[in-house]
Design an enzyme around this catalytic site. Sequence first.
Site, PDB file in Angstrom:
ATOM      1  N   CYS A 369      58.336  -8.742  46.249  1.00 40.22           N
ATOM      2  CA  CYS A 369      57.485  -8.767  47.579  1.00 40.22           C
ATOM      3  C   CYS A 369      58.384  -9.562  48.514  1.00 40.22           C
ATOM      4  O   CYS A 369      58.544  -9.226  49.730  1.00 40.22           O
ATOM      5  CB  CYS A 369      56.127  -9.283  47.596  1.00 40.22           C
ATOM      6  SG  CYS A 369      55.216  -8.552  46.040  1.00 40.22           S
ATOM      7  N   ARG A 398      59.811 -12.039  33.989  1.00 39.81           N
ATOM      8  CA  ARG A 398      58.407 -12.872  33.713  1.00 39.81           C
ATOM      9  C   ARG A 398      58.419 -13.348  32.252  1.00 39.81           C
ATOM     10  O   ARG A 398      58.596 -12.735  31.442  1.00 39.81           O
ATOM     11  CB  ARG A 398      57.479 -11.878  33.946  1.00 39.81           C
ATOM     12  CG  ARG A 398      57.284 -11.288  35.299  1.00 39.81           C
ATOM     13  CD  ARG A 398      55.845 -10.581  35.506  1.00 39.81           C
ATOM     14  NE  ARG A 398      55.918  -9.798  37.054  1.00 39.81           N
ATOM     15  CZ  ARG A 398      55.160  -8.933  37.461  1.00 39.81           C
ATOM     16  NH1 ARG A 398      54.234  -8.613  36.806  1.00 39.81           N
ATOM     17  NH2 ARG A 398      55.486  -8.685  38.526  1.00 39.81           N
ATOM     18  N   GLN A 416      60.273  -2.727  38.124  1.00 40.53           N
ATOM     19  CA  GLN A 416      59.030  -2.006  39.000  1.00 40.53           C
ATOM     20  C   GLN A 416      59.544  -0.874  39.985  1.00 40.53           C
ATOM     21  O   GLN A 416      60.479  -1.074  40.656  1.00 40.53           O
ATOM     22  CB  GLN A 416      58.240  -3.185  39.770  1.00 40.53           C
ATOM     23  CG  GLN A 416      57.379  -3.940  38.825  1.00 40.53           C
ATOM     24  CD  GLN A 416      56.579  -5.185  39.742  1.00 40.53           C
ATOM     25  OE1 GLN A 416      57.294  -5.261  40.640  1.00 40.53           O
ATOM     26  NE2 GLN A 416      55.541  -5.279  39.347  1.00 40.53           N
ATOM     27  N   ASP A 418      58.698  -0.341  42.926  1.00 38.54           N
ATOM     28  CA  ASP A 418      57.839  -1.177  43.872  1.00 38.54           C
ATOM     29  C   ASP A 418      58.342  -0.420  45.444  1.00 38.54           C
ATOM     30  O   ASP A 418      59.167  -0.160  45.546  1.00 38.54           O
ATOM     31  CB  ASP A 418      58.622  -2.644  43.771  1.00 38.54           C
ATOM     32  CG  ASP A 418      57.339  -3.599  44.178  1.00 38.54           C
ATOM     33  OD1 ASP A 418      56.354  -3.289  44.626  1.00 38.54           O
ATOM     34  OD2 ASP A 418      57.925  -4.839  43.839  1.00 38.54           O
ATOM     35  N   HIS A 420      56.446  -1.466  49.667  1.00 38.07           N
ATOM     36  CA  HIS A 420      55.904  -1.982  50.330  1.00 38.07           C
ATOM     37  C   HIS A 420      55.636  -1.289  52.060  1.00 38.07           C
ATOM     38  O   HIS A 420      56.645  -0.778  52.315  1.00 38.07           O
ATOM     39  CB  HIS A 420      56.189  -3.640  50.872  1.00 38.07           C
ATOM     40  CG  HIS A 420      56.217  -4.416  49.589  1.00 38.07           C
ATOM     41  ND1 HIS A 420      57.010  -4.408  48.710  1.00 38.07           N
ATOM     42  CD2 HIS A 420      54.980  -5.120  49.141  1.00 38.07           C
ATOM     43  CE1 HIS A 420      56.717  -5.354  47.578  1.00 38.07           C
ATOM     44  NE2 HIS A 420      55.473  -5.646  47.803  1.00 38.07           N
ATOM     45  N   LYS A 500      41.848  -3.563  46.577  1.00 39.20           N
ATOM     46  CA  LYS A 500      43.104  -2.582  45.830  1.00 39.20           C
ATOM     47  C   LYS A 500      42.327  -1.254  45.157  1.00 39.20           C
ATOM     48  O   LYS A 500      41.184  -1.279  44.658  1.00 39.20           O
ATOM     49  CB  LYS A 500      43.784  -3.599  44.864  1.00 39.20           C
ATOM     50  CG  LYS A 500      42.882  -4.066  43.779  1.00 39.20           C
ATOM     51  CD  LYS A 500      43.716  -4.708  42.602  1.00 39.20           C
ATOM     52  CE  LYS A 500      42.741  -5.206  41.290  1.00 39.20           C
ATOM     53  NZ  LYS A 500      43.766  -5.501  40.367  1.00 39.20           N
ATOM     54  N   HIS A 546      50.788  -3.366  49.130  1.00 44.79           N
ATOM     55  CA  HIS A 546      51.791  -3.208  48.199  1.00 44.79           C
ATOM     56  C   HIS A 546      51.422  -1.938  47.151  1.00 44.79           C
ATOM     57  O   HIS A 546      49.987  -1.739  47.023  1.00 44.79           O
ATOM     58  CB  HIS A 546      51.591  -4.478  47.095  1.00 44.79           C
ATOM     59  CG  HIS A 546      51.668  -5.680  47.675  1.00 44.79           C
ATOM     60  ND1 HIS A 546      52.928  -6.495  47.755  1.00 44.79           N
ATOM     61  CD2 HIS A 546      50.688  -6.395  48.360  1.00 44.79           C
ATOM     62  CE1 HIS A 546      52.754  -7.846  48.188  1.00 44.79           C
ATOM     63  NE2 HIS A 546      51.416  -7.834  48.760  1.00 44.79           N
TER      64      HIS A 546
END
Length: 672
Positions: A369, A398, A416, A418, A420, A500, A546
């Site tokens: 992000c 992680r 990911q 991912d 945005h 979410k 997200h």
Amino acid sequence: MLILQRMATSSSFLSTPLLKASSSFPTHFLSPLKHCVSAPSTEFRALALYRNRNGVSTSSAAVATETQVSTPDDKLKETRKEKSDKLEKVVLPTNESSESLLRIRHTCAHVMAMAVQKLFPDAKVTIGPWIENGFYYDFDMEPLTDKELKRIKKEMDRIIGRNLPLIREEVSRDEAQRRITALNEPYKLEILDSIKEDPITIYHIGNEWWDLCAGPHVEYTGKINRKAVELESIAGAYWRGDEKKPMLQRIYGTAWESEDQLKAYLHFKEEAKRRDHRRLGQVLDLFSIQNDAGGGLVFWHPKGAIVRHVIEDLWKKIHIERGYDLLYTPHVGKADLWQISGHLDFYKENMYDQMNIEDELYQLRPMNCPYHILIYKRRPHSYHDFPIRVAELGTVYRYELSGSLHGLFRVRGFTQDDAHIFCLEDQIKDEIRGVLDLTEELLLQFGFSKYEVNLSTRPEKSVGDDDIWVKATSALRDALDDKGWSYQIDDGGGAFYGPKIDLKIEDALGRKWQCSTIQVDFNLPQRFDITYVDSNSEKKRPIMIHRAVLGSLERFFGVLIEHYAGDFPLWLSPVQAHVLPVTDTQLDYCKEVTNKLKANGIRSELCHGERLPKLIRNSEMLKIPLMAVVGAKEVETGTVTVRSRFGGDLGTMAIDDFVSTIKSAIESRASI
């Protein structure tokens, strides 16, 4: 701050027996996929087809083997089918759908603890909750063996057969402490300290054993069907999940209302084991975790990598078509970036140690992000620019304890999918609806059409004004209503930075997997002070969304392996066709066929050096969708004899027809 829900690789650790575990066990049982056939019988069917069409003779040994294998194999398949059909009719209840089942499982945990302490008086008890398909109990005692597990089950059966009553008692905190101290149960004292409500409730089994517990339980132990209970395994578990505390012995068991339900569950477990992505990953040479490199780090082998390549290409194509700009960003960044984002405050335990580079601290990224925000901030923005959609297949890192790592489902480095979206308040609903449409389009490509959807609302602790929370939550709800998807409301389950939507997909066994997530964020735009100029030339803050559709490529690949049981559909299969010569005299022609297939984008391999039966068997074991058998007659006529793993014998085809058939099937996502 996109935080994807992790898949639990073991039952959740519950701090007291008063808490219950959630369940995602399937409400129905599905038999194995019908196209999964055994290699030996398929091999001889293919040989018989080839002999009949091409006049090839086989040895008497081969003919005898065909006779010997086919008849018993057919009978075995019929027996398995009858068993599978019977089990398929058994509806497996869940803890949520059947309170009697929940009571049975909870009581089984207590009965097991009583049995253990009868057989091993020095064992100290801790907690024993029900879980999604059974129960467990943790004990401080010497390591147990499988033989001792059988002794425990026999003692449980004896306790159940005595039909002892379950008696609830309320006592004062002081009285509970006195009784626990008298029994010398230190873990129970710690549990007592964590219970805030008074009075303290205790459940007795007859007048012989008791435990701190809020219930519920069956009225008598005889309400449990002994033949519907089985002790499954022994595992180590740290007290309170803390590796600095004692290692306990955890005994897992399963319990059901009837013997038929237990048999159906065990059949389900057997099928799940057959589909285990860790086993199939080795058998099919798809991926590995190399100990020399470190745990939780995935090595994609050529066959697994080509599947990933196909998935990534599809993902990119759909995103570009839907107005996303693709990004690539660094794997490390200055630690200050993660301080601004709040990760160091809220997520530090999941991040790797910082690196000192030329007197500046750098950090492996746990999220993508902040990088996407920096790209947004590279230039000023006007309200005319919105919505802005950016997407990245970004690898993040992680920290996970080694004991929690689990194949592709729990790793330390993963990619990911991912994205945005930066938008205005009045664009939230349309953007969320667009994400839902994209999610459905992408998941349907892989055959996932059944979803469980949850809308999570504002928690007690949150950032952002009441007005924007109401608008954002309403936009998510309206988008789901427009989509026509049913969903559940998870009151207070949203992130502190916004509401979410979470989506779980259902696989071929009816298991649900956390997959897609869409999260509205009021936090990061403020932390990074991102703005735009509105129609009145005033600076305003945009909304940030997200979203991830597949979650992580590693985990999604693991789900796919188990969903397909390694039998990937033609369009996704790492190798789509094997070209098999009857003898080495056909090798040159087979090379021409293989090269033509490759030239047309068909993933193919030429296999030789073994007798045809062995080549066919190897192809079946590797779950190759198509086999093109070539003998003298095929060379003469410019054809191949085709066998489909899913469709059976397809006969003889001209090479061009074979190519066009495959390309058409790939384009339409069909099997041949």
